[in-house]
Design a protein around this motif. Structure first.
Motif, mmCIF file in Angstrom:
data_model
loop_
_atom_site.group_PDB
_atom_site.id
_atom_site.type_symbol
_atom_site.label_atom_id
_atom_site.label_comp_id
_atom_site.label_asym_id
_atom_site.label_seq_id
_atom_site.Cartn_x
_atom_site.Cartn_y
_atom_site.Cartn_z
ATOM 1 N N SER A 290 40.918 32.833 34.603
ATOM 2 C CA SER A 290 39.653 32.727 35.387
ATOM 3 C C SER A 290 40.177 30.721 35.067
ATOM 4 O O SER A 290 39.486 30.243 35.863
ATOM 5 N N ASN A 291 40.756 29.959 34.136
ATOM 6 C CA ASN A 291 40.738 28.742 34.710
ATOM 7 C C ASN A 291 41.584 28.651 35.766
ATOM 8 O O ASN A 291 42.651 28.900 36.973
ATOM 9 N N GLN A 292 40.912 27.344 36.482
ATOM 10 C CA GLN A 292 41.179 26.994 37.729
ATOM 11 C C GLN A 292 41.859 24.562 36.652
ATOM 12 O O GLN A 292 41.322 24.548 36.979
ATOM 13 N N CYS B 295 33.934 32.961 37.009
ATOM 14 C CA CYS B 295 32.596 33.746 36.944
ATOM 15 C C CYS B 295 33.657 35.141 36.133
ATOM 16 O O CYS B 295 34.299 34.832 36.716
ATOM 17 N N HIS B 296 33.614 34.879 34.948
ATOM 18 C CA HIS B 296 35.196 36.332 34.256
ATOM 19 C C HIS B 296 34.226 36.886 33.719
ATOM 20 O O HIS B 296 33.190 36.322 32.527
ATOM 21 N N ASP B 297 34.396 37.847 32.926
ATOM 22 C CA ASP B 297 33.958 38.798 31.644
ATOM 23 C C ASP B 297 34.972 38.824 30.102
ATOM 24 O O ASP B 297 36.528 38.803 31.147
ATOM 25 N N HIS B 298 35.434 39.677 29.629
ATOM 26 C CA HIS B 298 36.497 39.465 29.108
ATOM 27 C C HIS B 298 36.913 40.891 28.577
ATOM 28 O O HIS B 298 37.391 41.873 27.635
ATOM 29 N N TYR B 299 35.929 42.506 28.943
ATOM 30 C CA TYR B 299 36.208 43.699 28.919
ATOM 31 C C TYR B 299 37.208 44.307 29.330
ATOM 32 O O TYR B 299 37.649 44.075 30.580
ATOM 33 N N ASP B 300 37.742 44.939 28.583
ATOM 34 C CA ASP B 300 38.395 45.384 28.672
ATOM 35 C C ASP B 300 38.438 46.742 29.582
ATOM 36 O O ASP B 300 37.942 48.307 29.406
ATOM 37 N N ARG B 301 38.991 46.837 31.011
ATOM 38 C CA ARG B 301 38.753 48.273 31.905
ATOM 39 C C ARG B 301 39.734 49.001 31.664
ATOM 40 O O ARG B 301 39.838 50.266 32.779
ATOM 41 N N THR B 302 40.968 48.399 31.356
ATOM 42 C CA THR B 302 41.790 49.542 31.452
ATOM 43 C C THR B 302 41.318 51.074 30.998
ATOM 44 O O THR B 302 41.339 50.678 29.141
ATOM 45 N N PRO B 303 42.066 51.586 31.449
ATOM 46 C CA PRO B 303 41.748 53.262 31.014
ATOM 47 C C PRO B 303 42.466 53.394 29.914
ATOM 48 O O PRO B 303 43.344 53.197 29.414
ATOM 49 N N ASP C 234 31.030 41.973 27.650
ATOM 50 C CA ASP C 234 31.199 42.409 29.586
ATOM 51 C C ASP C 234 30.162 40.882 30.291
ATOM 52 O O ASP C 234 29.301 41.329 30.689
ATOM 53 N N CYS C 235 29.816 40.250 28.578
ATOM 54 C CA CYS C 235 29.180 39.378 29.857
ATOM 55 C C CYS C 235 29.396 38.109 30.593
ATOM 56 O O CYS C 235 30.769 37.608 29.795
#
Length: 163
Positions: A30-32, A77-85, A141-142
């Motif tokens: 997310s870093n720019q 804008c990002h979150d830290h939720y891991d969406r990897t199955p 997930d925030c």
């Protein structure tokens, strides 16, 4: 939802220890601009910090990383939720501020959660100014972002994920 703590750690010593991990190209997430370290394991986190965070969260540290933002650097804008199955339960994430030598170094803005069964939207977003020894804890997930650093000095923080 967002928990705000002030720890009492020797930040000069902690910063010296953490700079030993800043020895590669890092990664682009997310870093720019700025620097974000590659992911580090629980065994690498300095014990004085890990013990303090463990007391606040419980659970198990999965990973952490170092962020260094100079002038104009920001995080989208990002979150830290891991969406990897397979789908994982929503964990706990956070940020700890190590070096904040100036004003206007980029507030963190929390927009809300989207993945939970009871979504929360912050309108306006919740705003927290970076301060030395400040620990912010939030659901993984925030969604959040970091405003540009307006200072000529670098801000250093550490982010992490727990189960």
């Amino acid at each position: 939802m967002i928990q705000d703590f002030t720890l009492d750690l020797n930040l000069k010593r902690l910063k010296t220890t953490l700079l030993e991990f800043v020895n590669d190209e890092g990664r682009q997430k997310s870093n720019q601009g700025g620097y974000q370290s590659n992911l580090l394991g629980p065994e690498d986190m300095p014990s004085q910090l890990k013990n303090q965070i463990d007391l606040k969260i419980g659970g198990k540290l999965i990973q952490w990383w170092i962020n260094i933002n100079g002038r104009g650097n920001t995080n989208a804008c990002h979150d830290h939720y891991d969406r990897t199955p397979p789908v994982q339960p929503i964990g706990t994430s956070g940020v700890f501020y190590i070096s904040v030598p100036d004003d206007n170094m980029g507030d963190i803005l929390f927009q809300g959660t989207m993945m939970r069964s009871h979504p929360t939207l912050y309108d306006p977003p919740l705003r927290y100014e970076p301060k030395p020894n400040r620990l912010l804890i939030f659901p993984s997930d925030c969604f959040h972002s970091v405003e540009p650093n307006q200072s000529d000095k670098e801000r250093m923080s550490l982010a992490f994920n727990y189960t």
